[in-house]
Design an enzyme around this catalytic site. Structure first.
Site, short mmCIF file in Angstrom:
data_model
loop_
_atom_site.label_atom_id
_atom_site.label_comp_id
_atom_site.label_asym_id
_atom_site.label_seq_id
_atom_site.Cartn_x
_atom_site.Cartn_y
_atom_site.Cartn_z
N ARG A 171 -31.97 -70.57 47.88
CA ARG A 171 -32.16 -71.44 49.05
C ARG A 171 -31.82 -72.88 48.67
O ARG A 171 -30.85 -73.44 49.14
CB ARG A 171 -33.58 -71.31 49.61
CG ARG A 171 -33.73 -71.88 51.03
CD ARG A 171 -33.93 -73.37 51.05
NE ARG A 171 -35.09 -73.81 50.30
CZ ARG A 171 -35.31 -75.08 49.96
NH1 ARG A 171 -34.44 -76.04 50.31
NH2 ARG A 171 -36.37 -75.41 49.25
N ASP A 172 -32.60 -73.50 47.77
CA ASP A 172 -32.27 -74.86 47.32
C ASP A 172 -30.92 -74.84 46.59
O ASP A 172 -30.15 -75.80 46.65
CB ASP A 172 -33.36 -75.39 46.39
CG ASP A 172 -33.61 -76.89 46.58
OD1 ASP A 172 -32.62 -77.62 46.70
OD2 ASP A 172 -34.77 -77.31 46.60
N HIS A 182 -27.61 -75.84 48.33
CA HIS A 182 -27.09 -77.21 48.38
C HIS A 182 -26.02 -77.41 47.31
O HIS A 182 -24.97 -78.00 47.57
CB HIS A 182 -28.22 -78.21 48.17
CG HIS A 182 -29.22 -78.25 49.28
ND1 HIS A 182 -28.88 -78.60 50.57
CD2 HIS A 182 -30.56 -78.00 49.29
CE1 HIS A 182 -29.96 -78.56 51.34
NE2 HIS A 182 -30.99 -78.20 50.58
N SER A 218 -39.31 -84.00 46.56
CA SER A 218 -37.94 -83.72 46.97
C SER A 218 -36.91 -84.57 46.26
O SER A 218 -35.74 -84.20 46.16
CB SER A 218 -37.80 -83.95 48.48
OG SER A 218 -38.87 -83.40 49.20
N HIS A 227 -43.56 -78.47 44.28
CA HIS A 227 -42.11 -78.25 44.25
C HIS A 227 -41.48 -79.47 43.60
O HIS A 227 -41.61 -80.59 44.11
CB HIS A 227 -41.60 -78.08 45.69
CG HIS A 227 -40.11 -78.00 45.83
ND1 HIS A 227 -39.46 -76.80 46.07
CD2 HIS A 227 -39.14 -78.95 45.81
CE1 HIS A 227 -38.16 -77.03 46.19
NE2 HIS A 227 -37.94 -78.33 46.03
N HIS A 262 -38.11 -81.48 41.42
CA HIS A 262 -36.69 -81.56 41.08
C HIS A 262 -36.56 -82.24 39.72
O HIS A 262 -37.45 -82.98 39.29
CB HIS A 262 -35.90 -82.31 42.16
CG HIS A 262 -35.58 -81.45 43.34
ND1 HIS A 262 -34.39 -80.77 43.46
CD2 HIS A 262 -36.31 -81.12 44.43
CE1 HIS A 262 -34.39 -80.08 44.58
NE2 HIS A 262 -35.55 -80.27 45.19
N TYR A 310 -33.64 -88.31 48.54
CA TYR A 310 -33.66 -86.86 48.81
C TYR A 310 -32.55 -86.16 48.03
O TYR A 310 -31.38 -86.54 48.11
CB TYR A 310 -33.47 -86.65 50.31
CG TYR A 310 -33.81 -85.29 50.84
CD1 TYR A 310 -35.09 -84.76 50.69
CD2 TYR A 310 -32.87 -84.55 51.54
CE1 TYR A 310 -35.41 -83.52 51.20
CE2 TYR A 310 -33.18 -83.30 52.07
CZ TYR A 310 -34.46 -82.79 51.89
OH TYR A 310 -34.77 -81.56 52.41
#
Length: 339
Positions: free
Chosen positions: A15-16, A19, A169, A198, A200, A289
């Site tokens: 899903r991520d 991108h 994010s 979550h 990054h 983001y």
């Protein structure tokens, strides 16, 4: 949480990772990766467009296949893993929720900006009434105070969420901030409500922040095999599993199998290395983001303006997820000023 409790690791690479792949993961790649993760013991796998159910659009990008096609292909192949779907109000609709439920999705994660939980009420309420594992997902959590995050989480719980995520994010948060916000959520929300994190990897802190979250009471942690995700990627799950094994924190995931999935399946899928380069580092440094990265790189190629300069300006303007259309406008304006 108690360190002898199992932590639920949730894979984002399908899903991520969309991108990083410009939403062009094939059905065969999706099935190959998901079935291998299932066999390795990953309990939750997210499958949708990078921007969630209904994300296929000119603004966010058209995928190789529809959400329905991806979910229909993956879910019947799962033996123990459950499949989740992301939904952003204003992009995804109640009809998308119903479709996901009908196809066998077990977890719906309703995502809003960290100060806009009120727009999630309809979707969280509906998902909860459908009997789904219903998660509130507070994005760009670095942009709000501890008190505001707690306030917004309480709203999501009041709508019917049984889990709330503090979502970094931008890959901007440092471990102390993660600990502070996760601890506040755990101390304030009922014990029946799970807390999630979550991260990054834009400042290379995905694993450290995830460990800080676990130690502060988070029971659900997101990551991606080989880090496949927006920006410098998500917390690399195979690394996190190794660290958790060292710390004797249970995940139920076979370390060698997830290492092999990273090396043999996910890395060959990558269009470019998922790493901390000058642009993804800028995302983390400026608090931007993570999915804006490829948009900024495309603007750089089109207008001759440094992606790094565009990202820094986006950070100054406080842009949030969903404002991808501003990136080209900004790059065009900046290019005119340089002439």
């Amino acid at each position: 949480m108690k360190m002898n409790e199992k932590v639920i690791l949730h894979d984002m690479s399908l899903r991520d990772g969309m991108h990083a792949k410009q939403h062009q993961i094939s059905i065969n790649q999706m099935i190959s990766a998901a079935t291998a993760m299932d066999e390795a013991g990953i309990p939750l796998i997210e499958v949708t467009h990078g921007d969630g159910l209904g994300g296929a659009s000119l603004n966010y990008g058209f995928p190789a296949h529809s959400d329905e096609e991806y979910l229909s292909a993956v879910i019947p192949k799962m033996k123990q893993a459950k499949v989740s779907a992301l939904l952003l109000p204003g992009i995804g609709t109640v009809d998308h929720l119903n479709m996901a439920k009908d196809l066998g999705v077990s977890t719906i994660r309703v995502a809003t900006h960290c100060t806009e939980a009120d727009i999630s009420q309809q979707h969280i309420d509906h998902a909860s009434k459908l009997g789904l594992d219903t998660v509130g997902f507070l994005m760009m959590a670095h942009m709000a105070s501890v008190d505001k995050i707690v306030e917004q989480a309480k709203l999501m719980v009041s709508y019917g969420a049984n889990c709330v995520y503090c979502t970094d994010s931008a890959g901007y948060m440092l471990p102390d901030e993660v600990s502070l916000k996760i601890s506040a959520l755990r101390d304030t929300l009922p014990s029946s409500i799970d807390i999630g994190f979550h991260g990054h990897h834009n400042l290379a802190l995905g694993v450290a922040n995830s460990v800080a979250a676990i130690q502060s009471g988070a029971r659900r942690i997101d990551g991606s095999v080989a880090g496949l995700g927006a920006g410098a990627g998500n917390t690399p799950l195979e690394v996190l599993v190794a660290v958790m094994n060292r710390m004797e924190i249970q995940s139920g995931i076979d370390l060698y199998k997830i290492m092999d999935i990273a090396e043999d399946i996910i890395v060959p899928m990558m269009d470019q290395p998922i790493r901390v380069d000058r642009d993804s580092l800028t995302l983390g440094y400026a608090g931007v983001y993570s999915s804006f990265l490829l948009f900024a790189k495309r603007a750089e190629a089109k207008y001759g303006i440094s992606a790094r300069d565009v990202l820094v300006e986006l950070g100054k303007r406080g842009t949030v997820g969903g404002q991808e259309d501003m990136i080209e406008d900004l790059a065009l304006s900046m290019s005119k000023l340089c002439k």
